[in-house]
Design a protein around this motif. Structure first.
Motif, PDB file in Angstrom:
ATOM      1  N   ALA A 108       0.851  -1.195   0.000  1.00 41.92           N
ATOM      2  CA  ALA A 108       0.000   0.000   0.000  1.00 41.92           C
ATOM      3  C   ALA A 108       0.885   1.243   0.000  1.00 41.92           C
ATOM      4  CB  ALA A 108      -0.912  -0.006   1.219  1.00 41.92           C
ATOM      5  N   ALA A 109       0.443   2.275  -0.724  1.00 40.05           N
ATOM      6  CA  ALA A 109       1.233   3.505  -0.841  1.00 40.05           C
ATOM      7  C   ALA A 109       0.301   4.703  -0.776  1.00 40.05           C
ATOM      8  CB  ALA A 109       2.019   3.512  -2.149  1.00 40.05           C
ATOM      9  N   GLU A 110       0.832   5.807  -0.279  1.00 39.02           N
ATOM     10  CA  GLU A 110       0.068   7.048  -0.212  1.00 39.02           C
ATOM     11  C   GLU A 110       0.115   7.724  -1.579  1.00 39.02           C
ATOM     12  OE1 GLU A 110      -2.455   9.645   1.667  1.00 39.02           O
ATOM     13  OE2 GLU A 110      -1.577   7.815   2.506  1.00 39.02           O
ATOM     14  N   PRO A 111      -1.040   7.944  -2.218  1.00 38.50           N
ATOM     15  CA  PRO A 111      -1.029   8.515  -3.563  1.00 38.50           C
ATOM     16  C   PRO A 111      -0.816  10.021  -3.541  1.00 38.50           C
ATOM     17  CG  PRO A 111      -3.275   8.260  -2.829  1.00 38.50           C
ATOM     18  CD  PRO A 111      -2.404   7.689  -1.734  1.00 38.50           C
ATOM     19  N   PRO A 112      -0.467  10.592  -4.686  1.00 41.29           N
ATOM     20  CA  PRO A 112      -0.484  12.059  -4.792  1.00 41.29           C
ATOM     21  C   PRO A 112      -1.920  12.566  -4.672  1.00 41.29           C
ATOM     22  CG  PRO A 112      -0.118  11.050  -6.934  1.00 41.29           C
ATOM     23  CD  PRO A 112      -0.083   9.940  -5.942  1.00 41.29           C
ATOM     24  N   ALA A 113      -2.076  13.852  -4.491  1.00 42.11           N
ATOM     25  CA  ALA A 113      -3.411  14.409  -4.279  1.00 42.11           C
ATOM     26  C   ALA A 113      -4.337  14.131  -5.454  1.00 42.11           C
ATOM     27  CB  ALA A 113      -3.318  15.915  -4.026  1.00 42.11           C
ATOM     28  N   LEU A 114      -3.805  14.247  -6.666  1.00 43.47           N
ATOM     29  CA  LEU A 114      -4.597  14.008  -7.869  1.00 43.47           C
ATOM     30  C   LEU A 114      -3.969  12.894  -8.686  1.00 43.47           C
ATOM     31  CD1 LEU A 114      -5.644  17.389  -9.559  1.00 43.47           C
ATOM     32  CD2 LEU A 114      -7.128  15.720  -8.452  1.00 43.47           C
ATOM     33  N   THR A 154      -5.614   7.471 -25.806  1.00 44.74           N
ATOM     34  CA  THR A 154      -5.568   7.493 -27.266  1.00 44.74           C
ATOM     35  C   THR A 154      -5.658   6.104 -27.888  1.00 44.74           C
ATOM     36  OG1 THR A 154      -3.140   7.459 -27.250  1.00 44.74           O
ATOM     37  CG2 THR A 154      -4.218   9.610 -27.379  1.00 44.74           C
ATOM     38  N   ARG A 155      -5.558   5.058 -27.080  1.00 43.92           N
ATOM     39  CA  ARG A 155      -5.645   3.705 -27.639  1.00 43.92           C
ATOM     40  C   ARG A 155      -7.002   3.437 -28.268  1.00 43.92           C
ATOM     41  NH1 ARG A 155      -3.279   0.385 -22.559  1.00 43.92           N
ATOM     42  NH2 ARG A 155      -4.969   1.563 -21.643  1.00 43.92           N
ATOM     43  N   ARG A 156      -8.018   4.193 -27.884  1.00 43.81           N
ATOM     44  CA  ARG A 156      -9.363   3.989 -28.441  1.00 43.81           C
ATOM     45  C   ARG A 156      -9.857   5.205 -29.192  1.00 43.81           C
ATOM     46  NH1 ARG A 156     -12.524   0.898 -23.508  1.00 43.81           N
ATOM     47  NH2 ARG A 156     -11.095  -0.864 -23.322  1.00 43.81           N
ATOM     48  N   GLY A 157      -8.940   5.992 -29.700  1.00 48.96           N
ATOM     49  CA  GLY A 157      -9.341   7.168 -30.451  1.00 48.96           C
ATOM     50  C   GLY A 157      -9.016   8.442 -29.700  1.00 48.96           C
ATOM     51  N   ARG A 158      -9.823   9.467 -29.945  1.00 51.14           N
ATOM     52  CA  ARG A 158      -9.579  10.751 -29.284  1.00 51.14           C
ATOM     53  C   ARG A 158      -9.820  10.617 -27.782  1.00 51.14           C
ATOM     54  NH1 ARG A 158     -11.210  16.688 -31.369  1.00 51.14           N
ATOM     55  NH2 ARG A 158     -10.487  17.821 -29.549  1.00 51.14           N
ATOM     56  N   PRO A 159      -8.846  11.006 -26.955  1.00 53.93           N
ATOM     57  CA  PRO A 159      -8.988  10.745 -25.522  1.00 53.93           C
ATOM     58  C   PRO A 159      -9.682  11.862 -24.757  1.00 53.93           C
ATOM     59  CG  PRO A 159      -6.825  11.638 -25.944  1.00 53.93           C
ATOM     60  CD  PRO A 159      -7.526  11.545 -27.284  1.00 53.93           C
ATOM     61  N   VAL A 160     -10.199  11.498 -23.608  1.00 50.46           N
ATOM     62  CA  VAL A 160     -10.563  12.453 -22.566  1.00 50.46           C
ATOM     63  C   VAL A 160      -9.893  11.967 -21.291  1.00 50.46           C
ATOM     64  CG1 VAL A 160     -12.749  13.181 -23.576  1.00 50.46           C
ATOM     65  CG2 VAL A 160     -12.711  11.228 -22.027  1.00 50.46           C
ATOM     66  N   VAL A 161      -9.589  12.898 -20.400  1.00 56.30           N
ATOM     67  CA  VAL A 161      -8.883  12.563 -19.166  1.00 56.30           C
ATOM     68  C   VAL A 161      -9.712  13.050 -17.983  1.00 56.30           C
ATOM     69  CG1 VAL A 161      -6.800  12.989 -17.792  1.00 56.30           C
ATOM     70  CG2 VAL A 161      -6.623  12.642 -20.270  1.00 56.30           C
ATOM     71  N   LEU A 162      -9.933  12.165 -17.043  1.00 58.68           N
ATOM     72  CA  LEU A 162     -10.655  12.503 -15.818  1.00 58.68           C
ATOM     73  C   LEU A 162      -9.671  12.645 -14.665  1.00 58.68           C
ATOM     74  CD1 LEU A 162     -13.546   9.944 -16.201  1.00 58.68           C
ATOM     75  CD2 LEU A 162     -13.831  12.427 -16.183  1.00 58.68           C
ATOM     76  N   THR A 163      -9.898  13.641 -13.822  1.00 57.93           N
ATOM     77  CA  THR A 163      -9.104  13.740 -12.602  1.00 57.93           C
ATOM     78  C   THR A 163      -9.759  12.892 -11.514  1.00 57.93           C
ATOM     79  OG1 THR A 163     -10.303  15.710 -11.858  1.00 57.93           O
ATOM     80  CG2 THR A 163      -8.286  16.062 -13.147  1.00 57.93           C
ATOM     81  N   VAL A 164      -8.921  12.369 -10.633  1.00 60.53           N
ATOM     82  CA  VAL A 164      -9.379  11.537  -9.523  1.00 60.53           C
ATOM     83  C   VAL A 164      -8.855  12.150  -8.225  1.00 60.53           C
ATOM     84  CG1 VAL A 164      -9.227   9.256  -8.442  1.00 60.53           C
ATOM     85  CG2 VAL A 164      -9.443   9.453 -10.930  1.00 60.53           C
ATOM     86  N   ASP A 165      -9.757  12.431  -7.289  1.00 62.71           N
ATOM     87  CA  ASP A 165      -9.371  13.013  -6.008  1.00 62.71           C
ATOM     88  C   ASP A 165      -8.801  11.904  -5.118  1.00 62.71           C
ATOM     89  OD1 ASP A 165      -9.096  14.351  -3.621  1.00 62.71           O
ATOM     90  OD2 ASP A 165     -11.060  15.311  -3.692  1.00 62.71           O
ATOM     91  N   ALA A 166      -7.545  11.558  -5.401  1.00 60.50           N
ATOM     92  CA  ALA A 166      -6.914  10.443  -4.694  1.00 60.50           C
ATOM     93  C   ALA A 166      -6.674  10.763  -3.228  1.00 60.50           C
ATOM     94  CB  ALA A 166      -5.598  10.085  -5.378  1.00 60.50           C
ATOM     95  N   ALA A 167      -6.394  12.019  -2.917  1.00 62.36           N
ATOM     96  CA  ALA A 167      -6.173  12.390  -1.515  1.00 62.36           C
ATOM     97  C   ALA A 167      -7.429  12.126  -0.689  1.00 62.36           C
ATOM     98  CB  ALA A 167      -5.764  13.858  -1.425  1.00 62.36           C
ATOM     99  N   ARG A 168      -8.590  12.509  -1.208  1.00 59.47           N
ATOM    100  CA  ARG A 168      -9.837  12.284  -0.470  1.00 59.47           C
ATOM    101  C   ARG A 168     -10.175  10.801  -0.417  1.00 59.47           C
ATOM    102  NH1 ARG A 168     -15.637  13.039  -1.506  1.00 59.47           N
ATOM    103  NH2 ARG A 168     -15.195  13.620  -3.673  1.00 59.47           N
ATOM    104  N   PRO A 191     -17.984   7.291  -8.206  1.00 57.13           N
ATOM    105  CA  PRO A 191     -18.156   8.517  -9.008  1.00 57.13           C
ATOM    106  C   PRO A 191     -17.939   9.809  -8.242  1.00 57.13           C
ATOM    107  CG  PRO A 191     -20.239   7.303  -8.786  1.00 57.13           C
ATOM    108  CD  PRO A 191     -19.165   6.418  -8.264  1.00 57.13           C
ATOM    109  N   GLU A 192     -18.161   9.796  -6.924  1.00 61.82           N
ATOM    110  CA  GLU A 192     -18.020  11.050  -6.172  1.00 61.82           C
ATOM    111  C   GLU A 192     -16.573  11.539  -6.094  1.00 61.82           C
ATOM    112  OE1 GLU A 192     -18.625   7.775  -2.944  1.00 61.82           O
ATOM    113  OE2 GLU A 192     -19.306   8.220  -4.995  1.00 61.82           O
ATOM    114  N   TYR A 193     -15.624  10.699  -6.450  1.00 61.26           N
ATOM    115  CA  TYR A 193     -14.217  11.107  -6.416  1.00 61.26           C
ATOM    116  C   TYR A 193     -13.701  11.553  -7.787  1.00 61.26           C
ATOM    117  CZ  TYR A 193     -14.353   8.732  -1.914  1.00 61.26           C
ATOM    118  OH  TYR A 193     -14.671   8.346  -0.633  1.00 61.26           O
ATOM    119  N   LEU A 194     -14.555  11.519  -8.779  1.00 61.30           N
ATOM    120  CA  LEU A 194     -14.144  11.936 -10.109  1.00 61.30           C
ATOM    121  C   LEU A 194     -14.332  13.427 -10.286  1.00 61.30           C
ATOM    122  CD1 LEU A 194     -15.757   9.020 -12.153  1.00 61.30           C
ATOM    123  CD2 LEU A 194     -13.320   9.341 -11.661  1.00 61.30           C
ATOM    124  N   GLY A 195     -13.326  14.088 -10.842  1.00 56.61           N
ATOM    125  CA  GLY A 195     -13.381  15.533 -11.004  1.00 56.61           C
ATOM    126  C   GLY A 195     -13.572  15.941 -12.446  1.00 56.61           C
TER     127      GLY A 195
END
Length: 200
Positions: A108-114, A154-168, A191-195
Motif C-alpha cells: 500500500a502507498a500514499e497517492p499524490p493528491a490528484l 488514445t488507444r481507443r481514439g480521441r482521448p478524454v482525461v478525468l481527474t481523480v481526487d486520490a487524496a480524499r 463517481p463522487e471522487y471523479l473531477g
C-alpha cells in the motif's frame, strides 16, 4: 518516458524507439504474461513470474522466437515499462494489467493528491454514473499525470482525461498501490471522487 527525458537525452529517446518487430513482440508478451499464458503452454507463478528460459522456449515452440538479447531490448524499450525482470534476471512478469489470477505483492502507498484516468468520450456517461471499475482486470489503473493518461486514452481514439481526487479517497480509507512502472492501482473509483474532464 517524459518529453524532458527525450530532450535531455536524445540518444536514449532514439534507443527506446520500438522497432516494428519489437512492437509485435511486446503485444504478444502482454497477451501471454497478462492474460493467456496457457496459449504457449506456460503457467505463471502466484506472483505472475515465469522463468525467462521457459518463456523463450515456449515462444520458439509456437513460432514466435525471441533471443534473450531481443527480449532484453523489448523490456528496456517499452515506453510504459510493461515488463520487469526479477533481481536475478532469470524471471519476468508483466508489471500490472493481469486478467489471470496473480498477487503482485505491491505494498500500500500514499497517492499524490490528484491522479488521472484516460478514456474515450463514449465511456463518460457510464463512468460518471458508476465510477471506474476494474472490468476484466485486477484493479483500476490510474496515471500520475495528465500526459500519461492522455496517451493511455488514445488507444481507443480521441482521448478524454478525468481527474481523480486520490487524496480524499485515501483519507476515506480506499487503498492504493503503485506498480513497478509507476501505474497507480486501486480496487475502484466511486463517481463522487471523479473531477473535471480534460479534453486534450
Amino acid at each position: 518516458m517524459s518529453e524532458s527525458a527525450s530532450i535531455d537525452d536524445p540518444d536514449r529517446a532514439q534507443r527506446l524507439a520500438l522497432q516494428p518487430f519489437e512492437v509485435r513482440a511486446s503485444r504478444f508478451l502482454s497477451l501471454i504474461l497478462r492474460h493467456d499464458p496457457g496459449r504457449v503452454g506456460l503457467t505463471l507463478d502466484p506472483a505472475g513470474w515465469v522463468g525467462v528460459s521457459d518463456l523463450l522456449a515456449a515462444l520458439a515452440a509456437c513460432g514466435r522466437p525471441l533471443t534473450r538479447a531481443q527480449l532484453d531490448l523489448v523490456v528496456e524499450r517499452n515506453d510504459k515499462q510493461r515488463f520487469a525482470f526479477d533481481p536475478t534476471g532469470t524471471r519476468i512478469r508483466a508489471s500490472q494489467g493481469h486478467s489471470v489470477p496473480v498477487e503482485l505483492g505491491y505494498e500500500a502507498a500514499e497517492p499524490p493528491a490528484l491522479l488521472f484516468h484516460g478514456t474515450h468520450p463514449q465511456a463518460l456517461d457510464a463512468i460518471r454514473a458508476e465510477g471506474l471499475r476494474p472490468m476484466n482486470r485486477h484493479a483500476v489503473h490510474l496515471s500520475p499525470d495528465a500526459g500519461t493518461a492522455t496517451r493511455v486514452g488514445t488507444r481507443r481514439g480521441r482521448p478524454v482525461v478525468l481527474t481523480v481526487d486520490a487524496a480524499r479517497m485515501s483519507a476515506d480509507g480506499h487503498r492504493f498501490r503503485v506498480s513497478a512502472n509507476g501505474v497507480w492501482l486501486t480496487d475502484a473509483v466511486p463517481p463522487e471522487y471523479l473531477g473535471q474532464c480534460i479534453r486534450p
